[in-house]
Design a protein around this motif. Structure first.
Motif, PDB file in Angstrom:
ATOM      1  N   VAL A 169       0.854  -1.190   0.000  1.00 17.27           N
ATOM      2  CA  VAL A 169       0.000   0.000   0.000  1.00 17.27           C
ATOM      3  C   VAL A 169       0.886   1.234   0.000  1.00 17.27           C
ATOM      4  CG1 VAL A 169      -1.825   1.245   1.213  1.00 17.27           C
ATOM      5  CG2 VAL A 169      -1.743  -1.252   1.332  1.00 17.27           C
ATOM      6  N   GLY A 170       0.667   2.110  -0.968  1.00 18.35           N
ATOM      7  CA  GLY A 170       1.487   3.314  -1.040  1.00 18.35           C
ATOM      8  C   GLY A 170       0.914   4.344  -1.994  1.00 18.35           C
ATOM      9  N   GLU A 171       1.655   5.434  -2.139  1.00 23.12           N
ATOM     10  CA  GLU A 171       1.256   6.463  -3.092  1.00 23.12           C
ATOM     11  C   GLU A 171       1.305   5.899  -4.509  1.00 23.12           C
ATOM     12  OE1 GLU A 171       3.909   9.791  -2.305  1.00 23.12           O
ATOM     13  OE2 GLU A 171       2.208  10.888  -1.427  1.00 23.12           O
ATOM     14  N   ARG A 172       0.479   6.426  -5.373  1.00 23.77           N
ATOM     15  CA  ARG A 172       0.418   5.917  -6.744  1.00 23.77           C
ATOM     16  C   ARG A 172       1.748   6.042  -7.473  1.00 23.77           C
ATOM     17  NH1 ARG A 172      -4.526   7.461  -5.220  1.00 23.77           N
ATOM     18  NH2 ARG A 172      -6.304   6.175  -5.868  1.00 23.77           N
ATOM     19  N   GLY A 173       2.535   7.044  -7.128  1.00 23.64           N
ATOM     20  CA  GLY A 173       3.823   7.211  -7.781  1.00 23.64           C
ATOM     21  C   GLY A 173       4.849   6.171  -7.371  1.00 23.64           C
ATOM     22  N   LEU A 174       4.634   5.510  -6.213  1.00 22.70           N
ATOM     23  CA  LEU A 174       5.594   4.525  -5.726  1.00 22.70           C
ATOM     24  C   LEU A 174       5.247   3.100  -6.140  1.00 22.70           C
ATOM     25  CD1 LEU A 174       6.350   5.774  -2.092  1.00 22.70           C
ATOM     26  CD2 LEU A 174       7.782   5.975  -4.125  1.00 22.70           C
ATOM     27  N   LYS A 190      12.118  -0.723  -2.466  1.00 24.14           N
ATOM     28  CA  LYS A 190      11.605   0.512  -1.882  1.00 24.14           C
ATOM     29  C   LYS A 190      11.629   0.411  -0.360  1.00 24.14           C
ATOM     30  CE  LYS A 190       8.428   0.723  -5.815  1.00 24.14           C
ATOM     31  NZ  LYS A 190       9.236   1.693  -6.572  1.00 24.14           N
ATOM     32  N   PRO A 191      11.605   1.557   0.347  1.00 19.11           N
ATOM     33  CA  PRO A 191      11.515   1.534   1.815  1.00 19.11           C
ATOM     34  C   PRO A 191      10.208   0.867   2.259  1.00 19.11           C
ATOM     35  CG  PRO A 191      12.102   3.728   1.012  1.00 19.11           C
ATOM     36  CD  PRO A 191      11.696   2.925  -0.185  1.00 19.11           C
ATOM     37  N   ILE A 192      10.288   0.066   3.300  1.00 16.98           N
ATOM     38  CA  ILE A 192       9.142  -0.736   3.735  1.00 16.98           C
ATOM     39  C   ILE A 192       8.652  -0.269   5.109  1.00 16.98           C
ATOM     40  CG2 ILE A 192       8.348  -3.055   4.356  1.00 16.98           C
ATOM     41  CD1 ILE A 192       8.831  -2.634   1.367  1.00 16.98           C
ATOM     42  N   LEU A 193       7.350  -0.159   5.219  1.00 11.11           N
ATOM     43  CA  LEU A 193       6.667   0.101   6.485  1.00 11.11           C
ATOM     44  C   LEU A 193       5.906  -1.180   6.838  1.00 11.11           C
ATOM     45  CD1 LEU A 193       5.006   3.410   5.219  1.00 11.11           C
ATOM     46  CD2 LEU A 193       7.206   3.247   6.414  1.00 11.11           C
ATOM     47  N   THR A 194       6.155  -1.745   8.015  1.00  9.47           N
ATOM     48  CA  THR A 194       5.567  -3.048   8.303  1.00  9.47           C
ATOM     49  C   THR A 194       5.093  -3.153   9.747  1.00  9.47           C
ATOM     50  OG1 THR A 194       5.956  -5.444   8.200  1.00  9.47           O
ATOM     51  CG2 THR A 194       7.773  -4.081   8.931  1.00  9.47           C
ATOM     52  N   LEU A 195       4.259  -4.135  10.007  1.00  7.29           N
ATOM     53  CA  LEU A 195       3.813  -4.413  11.365  1.00  7.29           C
ATOM     54  C   LEU A 195       4.955  -5.012  12.180  1.00  7.29           C
ATOM     55  CD1 LEU A 195       0.324  -5.942  10.516  1.00  7.29           C
ATOM     56  CD2 LEU A 195       0.773  -3.680  11.484  1.00  7.29           C
ATOM     57  N   ASN A 196       4.864  -4.878  13.493  1.00 13.51           N
ATOM     58  CA  ASN A 196       5.939  -5.384  14.341  1.00 13.51           C
ATOM     59  C   ASN A 196       5.739  -6.858  14.685  1.00 13.51           C
ATOM     60  OD1 ASN A 196       4.016  -5.453  16.418  1.00 13.51           O
ATOM     61  ND2 ASN A 196       4.598  -3.419  17.164  1.00 13.51           N
ATOM     62  N   GLY A 197       6.655  -7.373  15.485  1.00 16.55           N
ATOM     63  CA  GLY A 197       6.672  -8.805  15.786  1.00 16.55           C
ATOM     64  C   GLY A 197       5.539  -9.293  16.653  1.00 16.55           C
ATOM     65  N   LYS A 198       4.682  -8.391  17.154  1.00 14.02           N
ATOM     66  CA  LYS A 198       3.514  -8.830  17.909  1.00 14.02           C
ATOM     67  C   LYS A 198       2.468  -9.483  17.009  1.00 14.02           C
ATOM     68  CE  LYS A 198       3.883  -5.447  21.667  1.00 14.02           C
ATOM     69  NZ  LYS A 198       3.192  -4.340  22.394  1.00 14.02           N
ATOM     70  N   GLU A 217      14.363  -3.105   3.487  1.00 15.27           N
ATOM     71  CA  GLU A 217      14.797  -1.884   4.165  1.00 15.27           C
ATOM     72  C   GLU A 217      13.604  -1.358   4.966  1.00 15.27           C
ATOM     73  OE1 GLU A 217      16.092   2.738   3.296  1.00 15.27           O
ATOM     74  OE2 GLU A 217      15.791   1.362   1.610  1.00 15.27           O
ATOM     75  N   ILE A 218      13.494  -1.820   6.196  1.00 18.18           N
ATOM     76  CA  ILE A 218      12.342  -1.473   7.029  1.00 18.18           C
ATOM     77  C   ILE A 218      12.630  -0.171   7.769  1.00 18.18           C
ATOM     78  CG2 ILE A 218      10.908  -2.196   8.976  1.00 18.18           C
ATOM     79  CD1 ILE A 218      11.453  -5.096   8.132  1.00 18.18           C
ATOM     80  N   ILE A 219      11.826   0.832   7.499  1.00 18.04           N
ATOM     81  CA  ILE A 219      12.038   2.131   8.146  1.00 18.04           C
ATOM     82  C   ILE A 219      11.027   2.391   9.261  1.00 18.04           C
ATOM     83  CG2 ILE A 219      13.064   3.084   6.053  1.00 18.04           C
ATOM     84  CD1 ILE A 219      10.459   4.639   5.629  1.00 18.04           C
ATOM     85  N   GLY A 237       7.249   5.499   2.315  1.00 18.83           N
ATOM     86  CA  GLY A 237       7.560   4.111   2.030  1.00 18.83           C
ATOM     87  C   GLY A 237       6.313   3.354   1.626  1.00 18.83           C
ATOM     88  N   ILE A 238       6.457   2.038   1.439  1.00 20.80           N
ATOM     89  CA  ILE A 238       5.351   1.155   1.074  1.00 20.80           C
ATOM     90  C   ILE A 238       4.940   0.368   2.308  1.00 20.80           C
ATOM     91  CG2 ILE A 238       4.568  -0.723  -0.400  1.00 20.80           C
ATOM     92  CD1 ILE A 238       5.172   1.794  -1.945  1.00 20.80           C
ATOM     93  N   ALA A 239       3.671   0.470   2.665  1.00 22.68           N
ATOM     94  CA  ALA A 239       3.156  -0.304   3.793  1.00 22.68           C
ATOM     95  C   ALA A 239       2.866  -1.724   3.334  1.00 22.68           C
ATOM     96  CB  ALA A 239       1.891   0.339   4.341  1.00 22.68           C
TER      97      ALA A 239
END
Length: 315
Positions: A169-174, A190-198, A217-219, A237-239
């Motif tokens: 999930v991200g901006e249309r340009g990404l 691309k930079p990644i946005l992700t859920l944590n280990g819970k 590359e998790i930011i 980033g991309i979720a």
């Protein structure tokens, strides 16, 4: 004290005639008299007194009459409740689920299920898969709904409910234009946005990355998909979220994630403690939730044209 003795007192107090009370209770007069004497001895007070050929309540008996009537009413309610429990019509079930699954599948389903099962009280708790598994073991919840753990637990029973995928999930340009799945290898550039280990789904995403041979590359690691969406809205980033999450598609675009041409799937399940068997209504909840998820899954599959599906557990 035998509840039948309280009933003997209640009937006699209503009729104020031992002979008629014994007839209604289908017992001999002497047996009824013994029960009344037993209750008086137990309570330490006289309940009746003679007035010629009749009897009347003593002041103490009058005071206790209403309370014993309440005891009998409570007993009837208890018996009715017990019969409902035996039929699966009444009870309480505490359910834990991760926020994405709860948001996606519970609102409409739970409203309909409660209407069909008015005697069942449901209490919900938001939490991640590993956290909920521990609460099952501790007896703090009866049932959990989450991603299927990669390592089964000997004390936890599972029932498969369906499958989920991963969304980028991200901006249309990404993200590339169109609705086709995006390859994980391309996504990890691309930079990644992700859920944590819970979240159990995070372990599965890490496994997919390992198989792809690429390092993410998790930011940002967050407990909430909504935090990931907020960061993605501004191009940070991309979720990467389970497909049960509901991204704001008015500001973002989403694509299924594929690995070697197959849309990545993982199982979701219901779990409970083997030492605390679920009542009939708990099993009924699982069966009907699974049917609801199947219906939703069929709609989701129709939104992924031309995609082949692979289960992550087999990767």
């Amino acid at each position: 004290m035998d509840i039948r003795i309280y009933n003997a007192f209640d009937t006699t107090a209503e009729l104020l005639n031992v002979t008629r009370a014994a007839e209604r209770l289908n017992m001999t007069q002497s047996a009824l008299s013994r029960q009344l004497k037993s209750l008086e001895d137990h309570l330490g007070i006289a309940l009746f007194e003679k007035t010629g050929r009749n009897i009347r309540l003593t002041p103490e008996g009058e005071a206790l009459y209403g309370r014993i009537t309440n005891v009998l009413a409570a007993d009837r309610n208890l018996m009715t409740y017990a019969r409902d429990l035996a039929r699966g019509d009444s009870g309480l079930i505490r359910i834990g689920a991760c926020s994405q699954l709860m948001e996606r599948y519970f609102p409409q389903f739970l409203r309909r299920w409660r209407a069909q099962n008015p005697g069942i009280e449901i209490r919900l708790e938001d939490g991640g898969g590993p956290e909920l598994a521990q609460k099952l073991l501790d007896g703090k919840i009866h049932l959990s709904v989450s991603a299927l753990p990669s390592t089964p637990h000997d004390l936890l029973e599972t029932a498969l409910l369906g499958q989920l995928g991963f969304l980028a999930v991200g901006e249309r340009g990404l993200l590339p234009e169109g609705n086709a799945p995006i390859e994980l290898e391309d996504l990890l550039e691309k930079p990644i946005l992700t859920l944590n280990g819970k979240h159990a789904s995070r372990e599965l995403f890490d496994a997919a990355c390992k198989i792809s041979g690429r390092t993410a590359e998790i930011i940002l690691e967050s407990n909430s998909p909504h935090t990931l969406f907020a960061m993605a809205t501004c191009g940070n980033g991309i979720a990467v979220v389970p497909s049960s999450a509901q991204p704001p598609l008015d500001t973002l675009t989403s694509r299924p994630i594929a690995l070697n041409g197959e849309v990545v799937r993982f199982a979701i399940c219901a779990m409970w403690n083997k030492r605390l068997p679920l009542p009939a209504y708990g099993q009924r909840f699982i069966t009907q939730l699974g049917a609801h998820i199947d219906t939703d899954q069929a709609l989701e599959d129709g939104r992924l044209p031309g995609a082949r599906y692979g289960r992550l557990e087999a990767i």
